[in-house]
Write an enzyme that holds these catalytic residues in place. Structure first.
Site: not given
Ligand code: PXL
Length: 263
Positions: A207, A209-212
């Site tokens: 999971t 990067g789910t929020g991104c």
């Molecule tokens: O998922 C949050 C997030 C956002 N941006 C970057 C991240 C992460 C989580 O590791 O590395 C660059």
């Protein structure tokens, strides 16, 4: 006609989150993707090893260059890391009158590394949330923003109203971390109405990067002038597919499959 979306976020060299995820999502939606990198992280599927902020004036100038030359139909912020970067983004939003702003409230990574400095959280809440159109905290982030403890739907609603009072037009509280059995409930608070998006819980460890991915998908839809709630519904359905088709990249938390729609 080409729709243009900008991600202001950190680089995730492991490819599943941050700028790398956002550009894949923009491509999956057929949108022209651009970036302003705020930080370079060193990480793999087991966690973030270190992060290195980009100087604030360089963050500002990356946004300026694409805003003045190419144009931005919608944009999002992810990891901003420093207070200076928070202020640079705020200034750029104002100076270039950027529209359709999605804020992913990135505070900590899954393994607990701070992606926003502790001394930047207050400024982030005061400067960035009031100027955004859509904000997408999970329950942990909503707790930090509001000070309200969130363990159930009623508390989620209360926190959403509080965050909208800070100034965000539309608030989504993602319920993925709530202890509900077999399902995930996300709450959308838009123009005084509550809406619940309910999806089955996918049993996977992959999971990252789910929020991104979710916030980038909303941004992609907004760049195509799709109405806000419809953009959120489309983005949520897209994320479900990306989780269902997720990838075992690495030994730890694998990536979503951002390109599942073109499999
Ligand atoms: O998922 C949050 C997030 C956002 N941006 C970057 C991240 C992460 C989580 O590791 O590395 C660059």
């Amino acid at each position: 006609m080409v729709h243009k979306a900008l991600s202001i976020a950190g680089s995730d060299n492991s490819g599943g989150a941050g700028i790398q995820a956002d550009l894949k999502v923009f491509s999956a939606f057929g949108v022209y993707g651009m970036s302003a990198i705020t930080s370079i992280t060193v990480q793999d599927s087991l966690g973030v090893k270190s992060s290195h902020p980009v100087p604030a004036d360089i963050v500002f100038r990356q946004i300026q260059s694409v805003a003045e030359d190419i144009g931005v139909d919608a944009f999002k912020t992810g990891m901003l890391q420093t207070e200076e970067n928070v202020l640079a983004v705020y200034q750029a939003v104002k100076d270039f009158k950027l529209k359709n702003f999605v804020v992913d409230t990135v505070i900590k990574s899954k393994n607990g590394t701070f992606l926003l400095d502790k001394n930047a959280v207050e400024t982030f809440i005061k400067k960035i949330i009031p100027v955004c159109d859509v904000v997408t905290p999970n329950t942990d982030e909503a707790e930090v923003i509001t000070g309200i403890r969130i363990r159930n739907i009623q508390q989620m609603k209360k926190a959403a109203v509080e965050i909208s009072k800070i100034g965000a037009k539309t608030v989504i509280i993602k319920g993925g971390h709530l202890p509900l059995k077999d399902k995930v409930v996300d709450l959308v608070y838009h123009k005084g109405d509550f809406l619940f998006l309910e999806y089955p819980l996918v049993k996977t460890k992959n999971t990252h990067g789910t929020g991104c991915t979710f916030s980038a998908a909303i941004t992609a839809c907004l760049s195509k002038s799709i109405e806000t709630v419809k953009s959120i519904r489309i983005a949520r359905a897209y994320v479900q597919g990306a989780i269902e088709n997720s990838l075992s990249t690495g030994k730890g938390t694998g990536s979503l499959n951002h390109l599942w729609t073109v499999l």
